[in-house]
Design a protein around this motif. Structure first.
Motif, mmCIF file in Angstrom:
data_model
loop_
_atom_site.group_PDB
_atom_site.id
_atom_site.type_symbol
_atom_site.label_atom_id
_atom_site.label_comp_id
_atom_site.label_asym_id
_atom_site.label_seq_id
_atom_site.Cartn_x
_atom_site.Cartn_y
_atom_site.Cartn_z
ATOM 1 N N MET A 102 0.842 -1.185 -0.013
ATOM 2 C CA MET A 102 0.080 -0.119 0.081
ATOM 3 C C MET A 102 0.966 1.404 -0.088
ATOM 4 S SD MET A 102 -2.463 -1.339 3.078
ATOM 5 C CE MET A 102 -3.870 -0.285 2.655
ATOM 6 N N ILE A 103 0.155 2.381 -0.469
ATOM 7 C CA ILE A 103 0.952 3.712 -0.269
ATOM 8 C C ILE A 103 0.903 3.835 1.260
ATOM 9 C CG2 ILE A 103 0.847 6.081 -0.837
ATOM 10 C CD1 ILE A 103 1.479 4.716 -3.061
ATOM 11 N N ASP A 104 1.964 4.306 1.741
ATOM 12 C CA ASP A 104 1.964 4.702 3.122
ATOM 13 C C ASP A 104 2.317 6.237 3.417
ATOM 14 O OD1 ASP A 104 2.426 5.103 6.132
ATOM 15 O OD2 ASP A 104 4.041 3.843 6.056
ATOM 16 N N GLU A 105 3.042 6.817 2.647
ATOM 17 C CA GLU A 105 3.423 8.299 2.574
ATOM 18 C C GLU A 105 4.001 8.936 1.488
ATOM 19 O OE1 GLU A 105 6.134 11.460 5.344
ATOM 20 O OE2 GLU A 105 5.558 9.566 6.131
ATOM 21 N N PRO A 106 3.181 9.726 0.648
ATOM 22 C CA PRO A 106 3.687 10.238 -0.287
ATOM 23 C C PRO A 106 4.634 11.488 -0.038
ATOM 24 C CG PRO A 106 1.354 10.209 -0.686
ATOM 25 C CD PRO A 106 1.620 9.917 0.989
ATOM 26 N N TYR A 107 5.656 11.903 -0.849
ATOM 27 C CA TYR A 107 6.476 13.235 -0.438
ATOM 28 C C TYR A 107 5.909 14.310 -0.947
ATOM 29 C CZ TYR A 107 10.122 9.956 0.728
ATOM 30 O OH TYR A 107 10.808 8.730 1.501
ATOM 31 N N ALA A 108 5.690 15.615 -0.309
ATOM 32 C CA ALA A 108 5.421 16.702 -0.769
ATOM 33 C C ALA A 108 5.923 17.229 -2.028
ATOM 34 C CB ALA A 108 5.602 17.969 0.152
ATOM 35 N N GLY A 109 5.302 17.436 -3.097
ATOM 36 C CA GLY A 109 5.773 18.258 -4.545
ATOM 37 C C GLY A 109 6.056 17.107 -5.325
ATOM 38 N N MET A 110 5.841 15.753 -5.180
ATOM 39 C CA MET A 110 6.378 14.705 -5.885
ATOM 40 C C MET A 110 5.171 14.012 -6.893
ATOM 41 S SD MET A 110 9.563 14.818 -5.581
ATOM 42 C CE MET A 110 10.367 16.028 -4.725
ATOM 43 N N PRO A 111 5.633 13.214 -7.956
ATOM 44 C CA PRO A 111 4.716 12.776 -8.510
ATOM 45 C C PRO A 111 3.458 11.864 -7.820
ATOM 46 C CG PRO A 111 6.872 12.425 -9.657
ATOM 47 C CD PRO A 111 7.037 13.062 -8.173
ATOM 48 N N ALA A 112 3.686 11.001 -6.726
ATOM 49 C CA ALA A 112 2.711 10.440 -6.055
ATOM 50 C C ALA A 112 1.684 11.474 -5.389
ATOM 51 C CB ALA A 112 3.554 9.585 -5.130
ATOM 52 N N ALA A 113 2.215 12.531 -4.859
ATOM 53 C CA ALA A 113 1.397 13.296 -4.137
ATOM 54 C C ALA A 113 0.544 14.186 -5.475
ATOM 55 C CB ALA A 113 1.967 14.435 -3.333
ATOM 56 N N ALA A 142 -0.300 13.411 -8.230
ATOM 57 C CA ALA A 142 -1.283 12.576 -9.013
ATOM 58 C C ALA A 142 -2.655 12.405 -8.103
ATOM 59 C CB ALA A 142 -0.615 11.111 -9.389
ATOM 60 N N GLY A 143 -2.170 12.610 -6.649
ATOM 61 C CA GLY A 143 -3.523 12.235 -5.898
ATOM 62 C C GLY A 143 -3.435 10.962 -5.193
ATOM 63 N N LEU A 144 -2.367 10.341 -5.287
ATOM 64 C CA LEU A 144 -2.305 8.993 -4.265
ATOM 65 C C LEU A 144 -2.484 9.311 -2.752
ATOM 66 C CD1 LEU A 144 0.457 7.144 -6.306
ATOM 67 C CD2 LEU A 144 -1.820 6.631 -6.049
ATOM 68 N N LYS A 145 -2.979 8.493 -2.274
ATOM 69 C CA LYS A 145 -3.319 8.721 -0.765
ATOM 70 C C LYS A 145 -2.575 7.744 0.219
ATOM 71 C CE LYS A 145 -7.089 11.894 -0.991
ATOM 72 N NZ LYS A 145 -8.692 12.002 -0.349
ATOM 73 N N LYS A 146 -2.405 7.890 1.536
ATOM 74 C CA LYS A 146 -2.140 6.827 2.420
ATOM 75 C C LYS A 146 -3.389 5.724 2.592
ATOM 76 C CE LYS A 146 -0.820 6.323 7.357
ATOM 77 N NZ LYS A 146 0.399 6.341 7.237
ATOM 78 N N GLY A 147 -3.037 4.443 2.140
ATOM 79 C CA GLY A 147 -4.072 3.573 2.413
ATOM 80 C C GLY A 147 -4.372 2.999 1.046
ATOM 81 N N ASP A 148 -3.903 3.606 -0.152
ATOM 82 C CA ASP A 148 -4.166 3.055 -1.692
ATOM 83 C C ASP A 148 -3.486 1.883 -1.653
ATOM 84 O OD1 ASP A 148 -5.962 5.259 -1.968
ATOM 85 O OD2 ASP A 148 -4.313 6.363 -3.154
#
Length: 593
Positions: A113-124, A126-132
């Motif tokens: 699962m996604i745990d923690e996206p970094y600020a200003g990076m592609p995961a954040a 794109a809208g990925l969230k903790k728990g995806d």
């Protein structure tokens, strides 16, 4: 007299010639030993290749042999086969190409699962969230893979794009489940198109003027800079942060190097340059080969050489962090607060090898301005203590404090070698209770109740505001969490019970148990595992841990660091010292001997 001088001269020449002959003999014997053992290695491999029951994989077998060889020296000398050279570059530069997110394996769901996206990076972005829950990357299914496998597929060349399918819970995470065919219950499937780019981990997660309760009571503006690693270019960022803080009116500074494992030596020298005058010796490298011997001095004009300054350190402050904190201590430029540092004073140099492989070799040791060495463990002594070499463990010789040597700072204050930097003011951080640790990582039965609670909290709260210091769980929130933990059947392993069981075992072995059985039974009852009681007893620290996870999901690493400062014992002591000019000045003066 002439005869005596002639005799002394002959004796000197004879001794020198004898020393040269002994050295030549030693070198010859060493070279013979090298050649002999390389012949043995080649013979062993040839025979394995000919007679071993299965066909050998040359790359795998020889890589294992090389890895074992370098592991016998120290933990920092490492071999990188072609497949791992990117890891070495990432360590040196702090950069990699990917999406910029921490992932984790959920034990109950058996999914990454996604745990923690970094600020200003592609995961954040794109809208990925903790728990995806990660389903697939392009056409590769990820539902039965571990974190290392998923991570390797999320990474790639900068500029390349891929489709990422995830499941986002639409109910509480505890109610999410999968049937035998892998179909999810309680989730919504989402697809994201993400373009990889060079990710540089944030080396300067936060800086600013302190606004804690303790600081609000004074008029002095205290600046704060946190540095997490010494990667290429970090000194420039610290310099810019320092200039900004001075423009904001900072009159004193706290430089936080806690849990900073180090990195580039030159960046450490340039950071020290910010606060001491030009051409000051910061660190010296001394090794067996003359080319490894280097002296590094400050080479840039300082920004401020008089501002009162405290450096925060702990047991995970290592390498370049110890050069920085140790040099500032030796030059009497800052007061060091916290706990003794790690003691990593060995210098590594990466060398290119054939076929795109690399080796990182320890070539020398660090010596800071007072002349003391940072290194805590002498790995050259390990051969005498290692015992069974098959264990793969390294046991070096740590010098006891009673046998350390005394050195002196520029002003004449006593400091000691023997490993690491001993703070001028020792302040231990709060000990984390066992229940907090197990709630954070998962219970003994793989119950990840805290992670699940945080994911559910995020789903039902669109925002927590912009100021992390003002975010707090309510009594109702904690009551709900407490009940979830109890209902989940969460269990963990308290240290006291483990030690009690060992005591019982020892008492039975020595024949004392039957005689003291009543006392043992009474103590066992008092140590009985009571999760509900522990949840009440350690409520404050459990609440802090939950709040930290929630803040990270909304305000990223900067938010969690800023919020953490509000209940930081070591920071509070640093603030107190900077607001006590007389005590600060006294600490920087030599004590009468």
């Amino acid at each position: 007299m002439r005869h005596s001088l002639a005799a002394l001269l002959l004796l000197f020449i004879s001794t020198a010639c004898g020393a040269q002959e002994n050295q030549a003999a030693t070198n010859k014997n060493h070279n013979l030993e090298v050649g002999k053992n390389l012949d043995i290695f080649n013979a062993v491999y040839r025979n394995l290749d000919l007679f071993y029951v299965d066909t050998l994989n040359p790359s795998q077998t020889i890589t294992a042999a090389i890895t074992g060889m370098v592991r016998s020296l120290d933990p920092y000398t490492e071999y990188y086969p072609e497949s791992e050279t990117k890891n070495l570059q990432q360590m040196i530069t702090g950069k990699y190409a990917g999406i910029g997110a921490i992932i984790k394996y959920h034990s109950r769901l058996k999914r990454v699962m996604i745990d923690e996206p970094y600020a200003g990076m592609p995961a954040a972005e794109a809208g990925l969230k903790k728990g995806d829950i990660i389903l697939s990357i392009d056409d590769s299914i990820m539902t039965d893979k571990n974190t290392a496998y998923v991570s390797s597929h999320l990474r790639g060349d900068a500029g390349t794009s891929f489709k990422l399918k995830v499941l986002r819970p639409t109910t509480t995470l505890a109610n999410v489940s999968f049937d035998k065919k892998g179909k999810a219950k309680g989730c919504q499937e989402l697809t994201f198109k993400i373009t990889r780019r060079n990710i540089k981990l944030p080396e300067l997660p936060y800086y600013g003027i302190l606004n804690t309760e303790e600081q609000k009571a004074t008029d002095k503006k205290i600046g704060y800079i946190s540095l997490s690693q010494f990667t290429e270019g970090c000194s420039r960022n610290v310099r810019n942060a320092m200039i900004d803080l001075k423009q904001q009116g900072a009159e004193a500074l706290i430089f936080d190097l806690r849990s900073n494992g180090g990195g580039s030596e030159m960046e450490a020298v340039d950071i020290v340059s910010l606060w001491v005058s030009k051409d000051q010796m910061v660190v010296e490298n001394r090794g067996k080969v003359r080319q490894a011997n280097r002296t590094y001095k400050t080479r840039l004009e300082p920004i401020d050489t008089v501002m009162p300054m405290v450096v925060l350190v702990n047991g995970e402050t290592a390498s370049a962090s110890e050069i920085t904190s140790g040099a500032l201590q030796d030059l009497d430029r800052a007061i060091i607060v916290g706990t003794r540092t790690y003691g990593k004073g060995l210098v590594q140099v990466p060398l290119d090898l054939p076929y795109n492989t690399n080796v990182k070799i320890t070539t020398s040791k660090y010596y800071i301005p007072s002349g003391r060495c940072i290194q805590a463990i002498n790995y050259s002594k390990q051969r005498e203590k290692e015992g069974d070499r098959r264990s793969g463990s390294l046991y070096g010789e740590r010098i006891p404090d009673s046998l350390t040597n005394v050195f002196y700072t520029k002003a004449g204050r006593e400091v000691h070698d023997g490993g690491g930097i001993t703070p001028d003011v020792t302040v231990k951080s709060d000990t984390v209770p066992n229940i907090v640790y197990y709630l954070s990582v998962g219970g003994l039965d793989s119950t990840e109740v805290m992670f699940d609670y945080v994911v559910d909290y995020i789903a039902s709260h669109p925002t927590i505001g912009d100021d992390p210091t003002k975010f707090h769980l309510t009594d109702k929130d904690y009551a709900e969490f407490r009940q979830r933990v109890i209902d989940s059947g969460f269990t963990y392993d308290p240290v006291s019970r483990k030690q009690f069981d060992e005591l019982v075992k020892t008492a039975k072995f020595e024949g004392y148990y039957d005689e003291a059985k009543e006392a043992f039974d009474a103590l066992a009852e008092k140590l009985k595992h009571d999760v509900a009681s522990d949840l009440d007893k350690h409520r404050d620290m459990i609440t802090q841990a939950i709040e930290t996870d929630i803040i990270a999901a909304y305000l990223y690493q900067q938010g969690t660091l800023k919020a953490g400062l509000t209940h930081d014992k070591q920071l509070k002591e640093a603030v107190r010292l900077l607001n006590s000019p007389a005590e600060y000045a006294k600490l920087l003066k030599p004590q009468k001997r």
